[in-house]
Design a protein around this motif. Structure first.
Motif, PDB file in Angstrom:
ATOM      1  N   GLY A   1       0.759  -1.184   0.041  1.00 49.67           N
ATOM      2  CA  GLY A   1      -0.079  -0.056  -0.024  1.00 49.67           C
ATOM      3  C   GLY A   1       0.837   1.119  -0.019  1.00 49.67           C
ATOM      4  O   GLY A   1       1.992   1.221  -0.248  1.00 49.67           O
ATOM      5  N   SER A   2       0.378   2.373   0.358  1.00 52.39           N
ATOM      6  CA  SER A   2       0.873   3.560   0.473  1.00 52.39           C
ATOM      7  C   SER A   2       0.845   4.413   1.705  1.00 52.39           C
ATOM      8  O   SER A   2      -0.040   4.332   2.392  1.00 52.39           O
ATOM      9  N   ILE A   3       1.733   5.397   2.011  1.00 52.14           N
ATOM     10  CA  ILE A   3       1.968   6.381   3.084  1.00 52.14           C
ATOM     11  C   ILE A   3       2.301   7.734   2.199  1.00 52.14           C
ATOM     12  O   ILE A   3       3.421   7.801   1.961  1.00 52.14           O
ATOM     13  N   PRO A   4       1.348   8.111   1.677  1.00 49.13           N
ATOM     14  CA  PRO A   4       1.474   9.544   0.802  1.00 49.13           C
ATOM     15  C   PRO A   4       2.315  10.473   1.296  1.00 49.13           C
ATOM     16  O   PRO A   4       3.115  10.974   0.303  1.00 49.13           O
ATOM     17  N   ILE A   5       2.430  10.616   2.407  1.00 48.33           N
ATOM     18  CA  ILE A   5       3.070  11.705   3.033  1.00 48.33           C
ATOM     19  C   ILE A   5       4.997  11.450   2.982  1.00 48.33           C
ATOM     20  O   ILE A   5       5.566  12.303   2.952  1.00 48.33           O
ATOM     21  N   THR A   6       4.939  10.240   2.641  1.00 45.26           N
ATOM     22  CA  THR A   6       6.530   9.857   2.632  1.00 45.26           C
ATOM     23  C   THR A   6       7.167  10.554   1.289  1.00 45.26           C
ATOM     24  O   THR A   6       8.226  11.100   1.327  1.00 45.26           O
ATOM     25  N   LEU A   7       6.108  10.470   0.279  1.00 41.47           N
ATOM     26  CA  LEU A   7       6.742  11.159  -1.056  1.00 41.47           C
ATOM     27  C   LEU A   7       7.058  12.728  -0.734  1.00 41.47           C
ATOM     28  O   LEU A   7       7.670  13.389  -1.386  1.00 41.47           O
TER      29      LEU A   7
END
Lengths: 358, 358
Positions: free
Chosen positions: B301-307
């Protein structure tokens, strides 16, 4: 009931389906009483007002009274349908049946996150969409082998019945609010509505059905579809063909998911002989009143009680309508034109007299 | 937070996601203060507690403060993930992205009755199911041409990373509550979860989705699906491939219905170098505390804030977790083992010291 005097239309809940036709039969009886005439036939009446709520108990009542109240009835006439269009009376001699199926595919124990499980789990939705895509083509042709083999061949006499019918592609487009007809001429449209089977994919239970973007892998999905049946499709044989086809298509997928296909409910088609005594009597009465030979029509949907009367009483059934195709049956502004009401009463009365002489 | 003393587990909403990790960083600072030690690095902290509600405003804040509060930051570390399993610590160096699409097919002006219109109208559901069935096969392979051409080739070094990882097919089966895995060995499962794209069909908006048997022809249906993206899939190029494929498949149907396919939202994948100074420091700290070399993992999945942090601050990001894979993140009985909490705090502190010496 509100009488729009300017346009001579009766408005009100159930005006055409089915208060108008019910009062029509009462008016015929009342008129004979007031004139001091004998009714030309022995009339056995059955007034029932909950067809739209499933006519609970009516099937059982008809069966129970077949040899009592309904004993020795020769012919059954139901006024619960409408003209095909707005200008020409019709007599209805057929209804399609409906077998409704569901395909159940189960995978994981619960809905999963597509980020975490996407690509590593066999997804039930993938399987279901593959199987559902094999049922019907985009031209409306059913892809389940053997279904069309059961359809009664079109006779020349039946084919000719479609020639006179008052209907057009434009009317279909107006009714559907689109130009997405599968056929470009009246006869093909009517035949596919009335005398050929059709298959509709209704939807999927268990999958994401809201607006927006939910990243779910549904654990269990249930695909719903139905087949409208026509003479001479055998309902049980149809089930077998459906189950066989879907089982084969699912087997091709080699999926580890659990799979089941089942019939939810069925209801047989009905068709009568539009050239029998009853239809001939109704046709004569219609000509007297409306000055036109009625169209002989079928309906694509079903009125289940028709079959019950036919079967339990062992008699022919005639569907003799009063209202027009644009009456908006079931809507809040249901209407019945006064001309249809008055002429409809006359037609019902005339029908009894012609039938008594047949 | 409830302390189950018998099993030495902390229970409570958000125990592992993300109260425990947040307190862990505070504990590190407090311990240094009490011991009278200088922190080995200049620490710039950002505590944010609404990731599960979309972190509204955080993207803008990071961008705005990139040259103020966050100025000259060398490295970003986020503690918002978990171990893959229950026994071995992990460091996370990658997340998949997600492009979410919808296919809209419109036919008649309103929902229609399948008895009356079945067989004479081109049904949007038929078209949609056909198109959706061409997107992915039942083995999970995406059928849209060109997608796999963009996927970064697997290097030997990356391949070897999977060897040591503590995971089994049995764990996947336990997590999915089924035996419906598409792969039969650990390495294939993990690669397909982390480094290969996947496509999931989420559902259909506008069709019948309830229980039972409704004989509707839905007038407008919207099919939803998403593709999990990985290095080096270019998001815009992926959109083009998706649109081209679906447009071609719809064209094949020669349907009179209206058709549209669109992107609802996208979010890029993220991948870092698991051999960089930050990961090496975190690995050393983990070894000191847990006596084991951590697994280097990605997430599906994703942890958008990482980007956002990576892009706006121009730095590497490390995902340094505290809890275990069975903590039940987001559930009502979320847990955090006390051993993970204590050792997690030690690991965070040790990481700062090793990083300062790199």
């Amino acid at each position: 009931m509100f009488h729009d005097e300017k346009n001579d239309i009766l408005f009100g809940r159930g005006a055409t389906d089915d208060k108008g036709p019910i009062l029509g039969w009462l008016n015929v009886i009342e008129a004979h009483n007031k004139l001091g005439w004998e009714l030309p036939v022995n009339l056995v009446v059955c007034f029932e007002g909950m067809e739209e709520s499933g006519s609970l108990g009516l099937d059982e009542l008809v069966a129970k009274e077949a040899n009592n109240y309904f004993k020795n009835v020769d012919q059954c006439t139901i006024s619960d349908n409408y003209w095909l269009g707005t200008t020409k009376p019709v007599l209805t001699y057929g209804l399609r049946g409906c077998n409704y199926y569901q395909i159940i595919i189960e995978g994981p124990g619960a809905d999963l996150h597509s980020g975490i499980f996407g690509g590593i789990i066999a997804e039930p939705m993938t399987d279901l969409v593959k199987v559902m895509s094999t049922l019907v083509d985009t031209k409306g042709k059913i892809q389940i082998p053997g279904v069309y083999d059961m359809v009664a061949p079109l006779t020349e006499r039946e084919d000719q019945l479609y020639d006179a019918i008052d209907f057009s592609l434009g009317e279909l487009n107006a009714a559907s609010g689109s130009e997405t007809s599968l056929h470009d001429n009246k006869k093909d449209i009517l035949k596919h509505r009335w005398r050929y089977p059709s298959l509709s994919l209704h939807g999927i239970e268990g999958a994401f059905s809201g607006a927006g973007a939910k990243t779910v892998i549904p654990a269990k999905v249930v695909g719903k579809f139905s087949i409208r049946t026509v003479p001479n499709i055998d309902s049980k044989k149809l089930d077998e063909l459906v189950f066989k086809h879907i089982n084969e298509e699912f087997a091709k997928l080699q999926s580890p998911n659990k799979f089941k296909v089942e019939l939810i409910h069925d209801g047989n088609y009905w068709v009568s002989d539009p050239f029998n005594e009853s239809f001939t009597a109704a046709s004569k009465a219609t000509q007297d009143v409306w000055n036109v030979v009625p169209d002989f029509t079928r309906e694509g949907g079903s009125i289940p009680i028709t079959l019950t009367f036919e079967k339990e009483l062992g008699v022919d059934v005639l569907l003799l309508p009063m209202g027009r195709g644009d009456d908006g049956a079931h809507s809040i502004n249901e209407k019945l034109d006064v001309s249809n009401y008055i002429n409809g009463c006359k037609t019902l009365g005339g029908y009894l007299h012609y039938f008594s002489k047949a």
